[in-house]
Structure formats: structure tokens, C-alpha cells
Design an enzyme around this catalytic site. Structure first.
Site, PDB file in Angstrom:
ATOM      1  N   GLY A 240     -16.644  23.298  74.529  1.00 24.26           N
ATOM      2  CA  GLY A 240     -16.002  22.196  73.894  1.00 24.26           C
ATOM      3  C   GLY A 240     -16.314  20.812  74.521  1.00 24.26           C
ATOM      4  N   GLN A 241     -16.245  19.744  73.631  1.00 18.48           N
ATOM      5  CA  GLN A 241     -16.631  18.467  74.035  1.00 18.48           C
ATOM      6  C   GLN A 241     -15.561  17.454  73.778  1.00 18.48           C
ATOM      7  OE1 GLN A 241     -20.082  17.853  75.104  1.00 18.48           O
ATOM      8  NE2 GLN A 241     -19.449  16.128  75.777  1.00 18.48           N
TER       9      GLN A 241
ATOM     10  N   GLY B  82     -13.519  13.483  75.488  1.00 20.60           N
ATOM     11  CA  GLY B  82     -13.948  12.294  75.912  1.00 20.60           C
ATOM     12  C   GLY B  82     -13.863  12.001  77.583  1.00 20.60           C
TER      13      GLY B  82
ATOM     14  N   GLY C 136     -15.500  14.667  79.093  1.00 22.50           N
ATOM     15  CA  GLY C 136     -16.677  15.371  79.469  1.00 22.50           C
ATOM     16  C   GLY C 136     -16.948  16.637  78.725  1.00 22.50           C
TER      17      GLY C 136
ATOM     18  N   VAL D  47     -17.143  21.078  78.133  1.00 21.35           N
ATOM     19  CA  VAL D  47     -16.202  22.065  78.723  1.00 21.35           C
ATOM     20  C   VAL D  47     -17.163  23.353  78.552  1.00 21.35           C
ATOM     21  CG1 VAL D  47     -14.246  23.400  78.524  1.00 21.35           C
ATOM     22  CG2 VAL D  47     -13.972  21.040  78.047  1.00 21.35           C
TER      23      VAL D  47
ATOM     24  N   LYS E 293     -14.439  22.087  83.018  1.00 24.79           N
ATOM     25  CA  LYS E 293     -14.331  20.773  82.461  1.00 24.79           C
ATOM     26  C   LYS E 293     -15.342  19.920  83.383  1.00 24.79           C
ATOM     27  CE  LYS E 293     -11.308  18.717  79.786  1.00 24.79           C
ATOM     28  NZ  LYS E 293     -11.907  18.325  78.483  1.00 24.79           N
TER      29      LYS E 293
ATOM     30  N   ASP F 233      -3.018  11.298  75.165  1.00 21.90           N
ATOM     31  CA  ASP F 233      -4.088  11.741  74.130  1.00 21.90           C
ATOM     32  C   ASP F 233      -3.643  13.045  73.261  1.00 21.90           C
ATOM     33  OD1 ASP F 233      -6.612  11.506  72.934  1.00 21.90           O
ATOM     34  OD2 ASP F 233      -7.568  12.346  74.390  1.00 21.90           O
TER      35      ASP F 233
END
Length: 878
Positions: free
Chosen positions: A603-604, A606, A608, A610, A624, A722
Site C-alpha cells: 500500500g501507499q 499520504g 507513507g 505500507v 506503515k 481522512d
């Protein structure tokens, strides 16, 4: 709702040669598999009626016992394939692997069963039938019910091959010993039976040819697909008619009923009466497809007209229909029908028709949803290669992982909504001989491989070091003759692999001592098995002391003995208990070890990147690694993560721990294997089908419950800041959990930092009131969640890239004002869900995205509305 039936009205002149026919006039049998179960190995014969060749089943299965039916049941009425059988008294699941087939192609499968008192037990009676299950691969096909010893039972299905083989499995459910008489596989053209696809198969209920009672059963060669058409006529109410004229062919035909079937038809005996037929459903929830075949076989005069309406259970389906002359036409279900205990069709002549209605044939199929996910095909190919190469004698049959209760002995799997993966393989003491098979290199998800105490020889292959997920490799007690590859030693030395190996040669023809190819800076200790017990213990102690002094920080190695007693030697900073989930603070070196040096990105965001990780005790985690974190926020970050550790809810991602090691900051979460709601809505998960509306509703309901807990269930309210579909993560059964809650607060905790930071959130989900006032509240999360609901309904992202970059609200509002929900809803859901449920969620989404926060509901209100919507959808019968 869209019209359920379609009619094909065009007449196309056929080509000089029909598709698939040879110059001899016989249809091609390429791709046919015809198996007579229970005949002698290697034996074959040609069926006296169809002339098709039937072969023994010995090349398709290696379990079971051959039998013949009892002599008093072996009469002339019994077809050749039913005179013998294969019985399976052992094992819960026994499977035929039918190949070769072509992946992606449709096939007709047919299985036959005749008991014939083969075992002398006089079973198969009305009050005590033989019961067992039939599966296609990992999915349930039919419950076989044999209640008549002389009965010849037949089960058919149309399915799409997903691999180079199709597996048919007999499942012992405790109702008697499973057996089978024959299996047949017939390839179909891809455009036939459009309702059969990669996510659903069709199970035959009825296939009847409307004809006189003297008409024979029609199959190959009259039907090039070898479908079996049984003649059916009710003499009291129907009259059979026929023709010998040729029937024109249509290249766009979805069903290609054979000409011999279309040359016969029935009309009502009383020309003023409707033509009726019906069938019963054992379960009102069973979904059916109906295919009605029509062909006008009487040449009508200018004054004659055949026109009728088609009703199902009193509802008009097709109006003013006239079959084409000497050409195949059909009326079929576009979507499945269900909810009735009895289905009755009535064909009623219109007021202007001079002739009664007519029908030539009927096919009824029930829907077989392919809900079980098979094992990843690469893993299947690998494990089958291993099975074949070593001639494994275990009951390794069917899918290696699924269904879970039938997983292969020695095979451990991980399960998800997309595919199962083989994560561990224990072949210890399995009598393996020869070299290490290259098929092991294909098991990319394997974490533990035990090949100990076999007679494997030759070299230890380098490819074992390239299995990035592999954490434990046990090669003890084999006969390898070459040194241990450097790449394996290095992985072991750095702690990424527990390598277990010795120089035991008691099972080998000649002794061999395994030594490294060259000396490494990290010591590898080999303890010889002939050393007395006292000296052995002393050597181990001295070795541990020596390595403890010389070991560089962070490196891990294992001392090994002839008895595979593993003695881990670790730097004190990497003690075992530090990796357990109850230890909440991690060092950076531990994260390097946990993630295999940050190899796999999952994963990517805001905050950083993962990475996938794996703790001791078989715990999968997501790490993360935070980037761009303000130095003045370190204290607040630690304080906030300590608080987040205390937050527990079934719909919140659990925080296992964190890292605050110098310049390295990270969070360690529980790992959720099915990605995010965003992934599923975008179709990037590898699932063969999109999420249903019911699944989507369940996911957003669970996410709403998580947010409601954050707002009201904690000691202090937590605002997520978020909320978006990529922060709604999914577990193995699509259970939803909110991720990344509390991180934005950690960023904004320092007042000095607030004055310089830009707005926190994601474009498209951000509350416009927060944007104007810089004041955050729980209602900001509600707005973002409203956008999530719109995204869930439409399947579209909040902002579509391109000219204008319209927000999802701006795209939906005009369609909503026109009252056209069909325009709004994801096209993959149209006609497949309760419209009232859709409207209710759409209205809720518009309330959540109101311009002013005071007009928005609370998350508690959102939960209530979503529960009501889910109830509507759950009770929906289309």
C-alpha cells in the site's frame, strides 16, 4: 425492470457446411472425453448407438474399486456405461481430473449413476436412499440421491474451464458409499448459453423435445454437442406435428438446437385452448433460467397467422410472438427467476391469430453460483507437479486448499475472497527420492517447507533462496551430495530464513558431509552426530558463547545438530519476545526482519508506504513506514499511538505497535488480506466478479459502525479526518475495518505545527466547511463517508480525471433530479438489487454531503439507515 426474455427474430441462411462437421457428415468429436468408470485399465470400446469411443477411467483417478452391477439388473434396457462402476469406500473426497480442456472454454459435463446392487447390500430404497454430493472443482454441483437400485440417474452441467483441467469430485456426506458409472465432457462454442460464465454455471433440470411418443431420444450425432433430448408429450392436451423439411441455421444462434429437434413440435389439441407446461421447484430460493425453442414447421397460407403471447405465472413476458418459418428462434431468460414453488407457462393465441400456439423444445437450468474460490492456479500447478514427480500415495485429490475441510494432508493454506494460497508444505518422511523438484520454485506464497527424512539427493537448488516468503526450510535427514548454496547460507545468516539441515547419512548409500562452498564471515556450526552426548552439549554451549561475542548487531543464524535441534543465536536487541504482539514497541532492525527488508509493498498512502510483514507465531502484519513526519511532532506521535493502542472495535484495524527509533517512525497493524473497498470497486483485486449490492451494503455498514465508535464509543472522541474507500480495509470474509484513524491528529497536535500545515484529507472526500473554516468535527467525517456511499453506489471515483474534473456530487445531482436511479447506479448492479434499498442509501449519501454540517446526520443515524437498507436488500426477491 428490464424485460426478462429476449427473442431472436433474424433469419440467416446457413453455410454449405455446418460448423464442426467433417466431410463424412459426422460432427467433430475433438475435445470429447468419454469415460466408462469401472471398466478394466486400458480397455476401450465404441458405444453401439453413438459410435463414440469410451475409455477406462484409470488415467483420471487413482482411488476407488471397480465393480459390475448385479446380473439380475443387467438387462437390455441398461446402457453400456451403466453396467459397471467405480466405488469409493475410502476418503471423504475422491476426484476425477478431466483433461485436456481449454481454459476459458465452455463445457457440458455429464455424470451417470446406476447402483444395480453392485455391493450386494440391497441399498438404494425410497426410505433409505444412497446420498452423496457431487462437486465441480471446489463448488457444489448436485446432491446425488439414488433411491431405486434399477434407476439410471443422470446429472448435467454447463461450466467454464478455469484451468487446463476440470475436476469432478464425489463427496462422502455419510449417506452411503459414493460411486459413479460414467463421466462425459463435451466442448461448447463460447457464444452458447450466455448465462454460463466464469462466475456461474448452469445445472440441467429439464431438456425435452416436444414430439410424439414414438420419437427416439436425440443425441450425438444429431446433436454435435451430444446433448440428450428426451421426447415429451401429453396426449390428452397436446398434439404432435412434424416436418421432414430442412431447418435453416443461424450463425448468431445462442443454443443451436439440432434440426431433428426443431422438426417436431406440439400444439394444443383444442385449437382454442392455450398451450401450457410447468415444473416444480424444490426450493423457492433456487434460481432458474428457461430457454424455449421455436420453429414454425407448417407452411402458412396468406390467410393463416400463428401469433401468441407468452405468460409466466400470469405475467406477460413476450407479446404477439410469431415463430419464423423453418428457422430456429428462441425466447430465453436474461436474468434468473426465483421465488416460486411452481413455474407455469401459458402460450395464448392472440385475438388476430388463426392458428394455435406452438413450441418445439424446452430447456430448464438452475443457477450454480461459483462462490468457493479455488487455490491460485500457479500453486495448483506446482503441487500437482510435485504429486506427479514423486508419485505421492496420499489422498491428494481435488483442489489442494478448498474447501477448507478437504485440504490436502500436509498442506497449509491461507484463505481470502480471491484465491487460496499454499503457505506451508510438510512432506517429512514421505518417501521422496531423487532431486528436489523444480515445482517447489513455483510456490511463491510458501512460508514453511519441510522435506526432512526422505531420500532426496543431488544438489540443494539455489531457487529455494528465491522464495521470498519462505521463512522455515527443513532439509534434515536427506542424502544431498553438494555443499549448501551460498544464497541459502546468507539468508539464514541474516535471520530471514531458518535453515535446518544436517549431515545425517544413515539412510544413504554412502556418507557425505555437507559443508559450505566457502568460509563466510558469519560462522555456521555443523555438529557431527558421532560426538558423544556430553561433548555435543559442551560444543553447543561453547558455540553459542562464541557467536554471541562475534555476531554483528541484527544478524541471525541457527546452529544445527544431527537431530535438528535448532539453537537460535540472536543479538539481544532481537530477542524472541520482542516480536510477540504483546510487545508494542519495535526497533527499526526488528522491522527489517519482520518485513524481509521491506520486500513486499502492499500500500501507499499520504503518511507513507505500507509493507507486508510476518511476526513469530504466524501473525501477518502491515508495517506503515512513515515518511515526511515533522520532527516537532515526535512527542505527539508517541503519545497518540499509545492512546490508539487502547482503542479496540471489531470494525477498526488493530494497532499492534509502533517504532520510534531515531529517524525511523512506523506503525505496525494487523494485516487484512483482501485489500480495500477502493480496490474492489475499481476491480483491481483479481476477483472474477464485482461486489454485489448486498456485499457493498454490509461493508459500508461495518465501516459506519467503526466510525460511530470513534466518535462516541471512546473515552475521548476521535475524528478520523481522512475517511475514504482506500481506508476501509477488508478481511478474508470481506469484513470491513477502518484504517489510519488518529494519524492526522498526531500530525496536528502541536499548535506551532498547525499554523504551517496544509489541510489534512484527500481531494474529493474533504468537507467543504472544513476547507472554509479550518474547523474539524465529527461531521467532517460524516461528509467524507457520504462521498464513500456515492462511490459505493456508482462504482466511480469522487473525481473523474479529464476536462472539468467534476466531483461525484456534481455528476449525481442532475440524474437524481430526473429521478433516474438507473443512470446513477453502477452498471454491474443494474437489475440485481432492491431499488428501494438503493434509493434509501442514495438519499442518505445526499444528507451526509449536505453543504453545512448542522444539516448532516450523525454516524449513529447513518448506522440505523444502513441497517434498514440492508434489511430491504436481504429480503429482496427479484
Amino acid at each position: 425492470m428490464a424485460m426478462e426474455f429476449l427473442s431472436l427474430g433474424k433469419v440467416v441462411i446457413c453455410c454449405f457446411l455446418l460448423w464442426g462437421f467433417l466431410v463424412t457428415g459426422q460432427p467433430s468429436t475433438e475435445g470429447y472425453i468419454s469415460i466408462d468408470c469401472g471398466i478394466s485399465s486400458g480397455y476401450s470400446y465404441n458405444d453401439p448407438n453413438t459410435k463414440l469411443e469410451y475409455i477406462s477411467d484409470d488415467q483420471f483417478i487413482d482411488t476407488g474399486i471397480n465393480y459390475n452391477i448385479a446380473g439380475n439388473y443387467n438387462t437390455s434396457a441398461v446402457i453400456m456405461q451403466n453396467r459397471n462402476l467405480r466405488s469409493f469406500p475410502d476418503g471423504d473426497r475422491n476426484c476425477y481430473t478431466l483433461k485436456p480442456v481449454i481454459p476459458g472454454r465452455k463445457y457440458l459435463l455429464r455424470a451417470r449413476f446406476m447402483y444395480g446392487n453392485y455391493d450386494g447390500n440391497n441399498s438404494a430404497k425410497d426410505d433409505s436412499p444412497i446420498l452423496f454430493d457431487l462437486h465441480i472443482g471446489v463448488n457444489f454441483w448436485e446432491k446425488v440421491n439414488i433411491s431405486d437400485a434399477s434407476g439410471q440417474y443422470r446429472y448435467e452441467a454447463i461450466t467454464v474451464a478455469v484451468a487446463e483441467f476440470i475436476q469432478v469430485c464425489l463427496i462422502n456426506t455419510g449417506g452411503g458409499t459414493p460411486f459413479i458409472s460414467s463421466l462425459e465432457v463435451r466442448p461448447l462454442k463460447s457464444n452458447l448459453y450466455p448465462a454460463a460464465n466464469a462466475s456461474q454455471s448452469l445445472v440441467l433440470a429439464y431438456r425435452v423435445n416436444m414430439a410424439s411418443d414414438t420419437t427416439p431420444v436425440i443425441r450425438y450425432p444429431d446433436d454435435p454437442y451430444d446433448r440428450i433430448w428426451i421426447p415429451l408429450i401429453f396426449t390428452n392436451s397436446w398434439t404432435a406435428i412434424d416436418t421432414t423439411k430442412d431447418i435453416k441455421d443461424s450463425k448468431d444462434d445462442f443454443f443451436e438446437a439440432p434440426a431433428t429437434v426443431l422438426q417436431t413440435a406440439v400444439v394444443p389439441t383444442n385449437s382454442s385452448s392455450p398451450l401450457k407446461f410447468s415444473w416444480d421447484s424444490e426450493d423457492v430460493n433456487t434460481e432458474y433460467y428457461a430457454f424455449l425453442h421455436f420453429c414454425e414447421i407448417q407452411e402458412l397460407t396468406a390467410s393463416e397467422k400463428r401469433e401468441f403471447n407468452i405468460y409466466r405465472n400470469g405475467d406477460l413476458r413476450i407479446g404477439s410472438y410469431s415463430p419464423p418459418y423453418l428457422s430456429h428462434d428462441y425466447v430465453y431468460s436474461v436474468s434468473p427467476m426465483y421465488g416460486y414453488a411452481n413455474y407455469n407457462y401459458s402460450l395464448n393465441a392472440t385475438a388476430t391469430s388463426t392458428l394455435p400456439p406452438l413450441i418445439n423444445a424446452v430447456e430448464i437450468y438452475s443457477l450454480m453460483l461459483l462462490t468457493e474460490n479455488m487455490t491460485d492456479l500457479v500453486d495448483v500447478e506446482a503441487i500437482m507437479g510435485i504429486r506427479e514427480e514423486y508419485q505421492m500415495k496420499r489422498n491428494w485429490m481435488g483442489d489442494p486448499c478448498a474447501p477448507n475441510k478437504y485440504a490436502w494432508d500436509g498442506v497449509t493454506c491461507s484463505y481470502s475472497a480471491s484465491a487460496s494460497r499454499i503457505t506451508a508444505l510438510n512432506l517429512s518422511s514421505s518417501g521422496l527420492t531423487g532431486h528436489v523438484s523444480t515445482s517447489f520454485s513455483m510456490l511463491k506464497a510458501i512460508k514453511s517447507l519441510d522435506l526432512s527424512y526422505n531420500k532426496l539427493n543431488g544438489t540443494i537448488p539455489d531457487f529455494l533462496a528465491n522464495l521470498s516468503s519462505l521463512q522455515i526450510l527443513n532439509l534434515t535427514g536427506n542424502c544431498f551430495t553438494e555443499p549448501i548454496p551460498d544464497v541459502l547460507l546468507k539468508r539464514s545468516a541474516t535471520g530471514f530464513l531458518k535453515l535446518r539441515i544436517d549431515n545425517s547419512t544413515n539412510k544413504c548409500d554412502s556418507p557425505h558431509v555437507i559443508t559450505p562452498k566457502k568460509k563466510l564471515t558469519t560462522p555456521i556450526i555443523i555438529i557431527i552426530s558421532v560426538v558423544p552426548v556430553v561433548l555435543l552439549a559442551l560444543a553447543v554451549v561453547l558455540s553459542i558463547m562464541l557467536i554471541s561475542k562475534k555476531r554483528q548487531p541484527g544478524l541471525v543464524s541457527d546452529a544445527v545438530s544431527p537431530h535438528v535441534e535448532e539453537v537460535p543465536v540472536r543479538n539481544m536487541d532481537l530477542e524472541e519476545d520482542k516480536l510477540r504482539p504483546e510487545s508494542k514497541e519495535f526497533t527499526y532492525l526488528q522491522l527489517v526482519n519482520i518485513t524481509n527488508n521491506f520486500t513486499r509493498v502492499i500500500g501507499q498512502g499520504g503518511f507513507g508506504t505500507v509493507y507486508y510483514g510476518y511476526l513469530e507465531g504466524s501473525i501477518e502484519v502491515a508495517v506503515k513506514l512513515l515518511s515526511g513526519w515533522p520532527s516537532q511532532g515526535m512527542k505527539e506521535f508517541v503519545a497518540e499511538t499509545q492512546n490508539l493502542r487502547k482503542v479496540h472495535h471489531k470494525n477498526l484495524v488493530s494497532l499492534i505497535g509502533y517504532c520510534n527509533d531515531g529517524e525511523h517512525m512506523a506503525l505496525v497493524y494487523e494485516y487484512l488480506p483482501e485489500g480495500s473497498l477502493y480496490d474492489h470497486l475499481r476491480g483491481s483485486t483479481g476477483l472474477a466478479r464485482p461486489l454485489s449490492w448486498r456485499e457493498r451494503l454490509q461493508i459500508v455498514l461495518e465501516a459506519a459502525q467503526g466510525l460511530d465508535y470513534l466518535h462516541k464509543g471512546c473515552n475521548q472522541p476521535i475524528i478520523h479526518r481522512d475517511v475514504k474507500t482506500s481506508n476501509i480495509l477488508l478481511g478474508p470474509h470481506l469484513e470491513a475495518k477502518i484504517a489510519d484513524f488518529g494519524l492526522s491528529k498526531a500530525v496536528l497536535s502541536d499548535a506551532q505545527y498547525v499554523s504551517t500545515v496544509s489541510l489534512v484529507g484527500t481531494l474529493g472526500y474533504m468537507d467543504p466547511e472544513y476547507h472554509r473554516t479550518l474547523k474539524i468535527s465529527e461531521k467532517s467525517d460524516v461528509y467524507s463517508f457520504g462521498v464513500v456511499l456515492l462511490e459505493t453506489i456508482t462504482g466511480e471515483p469522487p473525481i473523474v480525471q479529464g476536462a472539468g474534473k467534476l466531483h461525484i456530487l456534481e455528476r449525481v445531482k442532475p440524474m437524481l433530479n430526473r429521478g433516474n436511479i438507473e443512470e446513477i447506479v453502477d452498471r454491474r448492479l443494474r437489475g440485481k438489487c432492491n431499488v428501494n434499498s438503493l434509493w434509501k442509501v442514495l438519499e442518505l449519501a445526499m444528507m451526509c454531503t449536505a453543504e453545512y454540517s448542522a444539516q448532516r446526520p450523525t454516524m449513529a443515524d447513518v448506522v440505523i439507515h444502513l441497517k434498514e437498507s440492508l434489511t430491504l436488500e436481504t429480503s429482496f426477491v427479484g
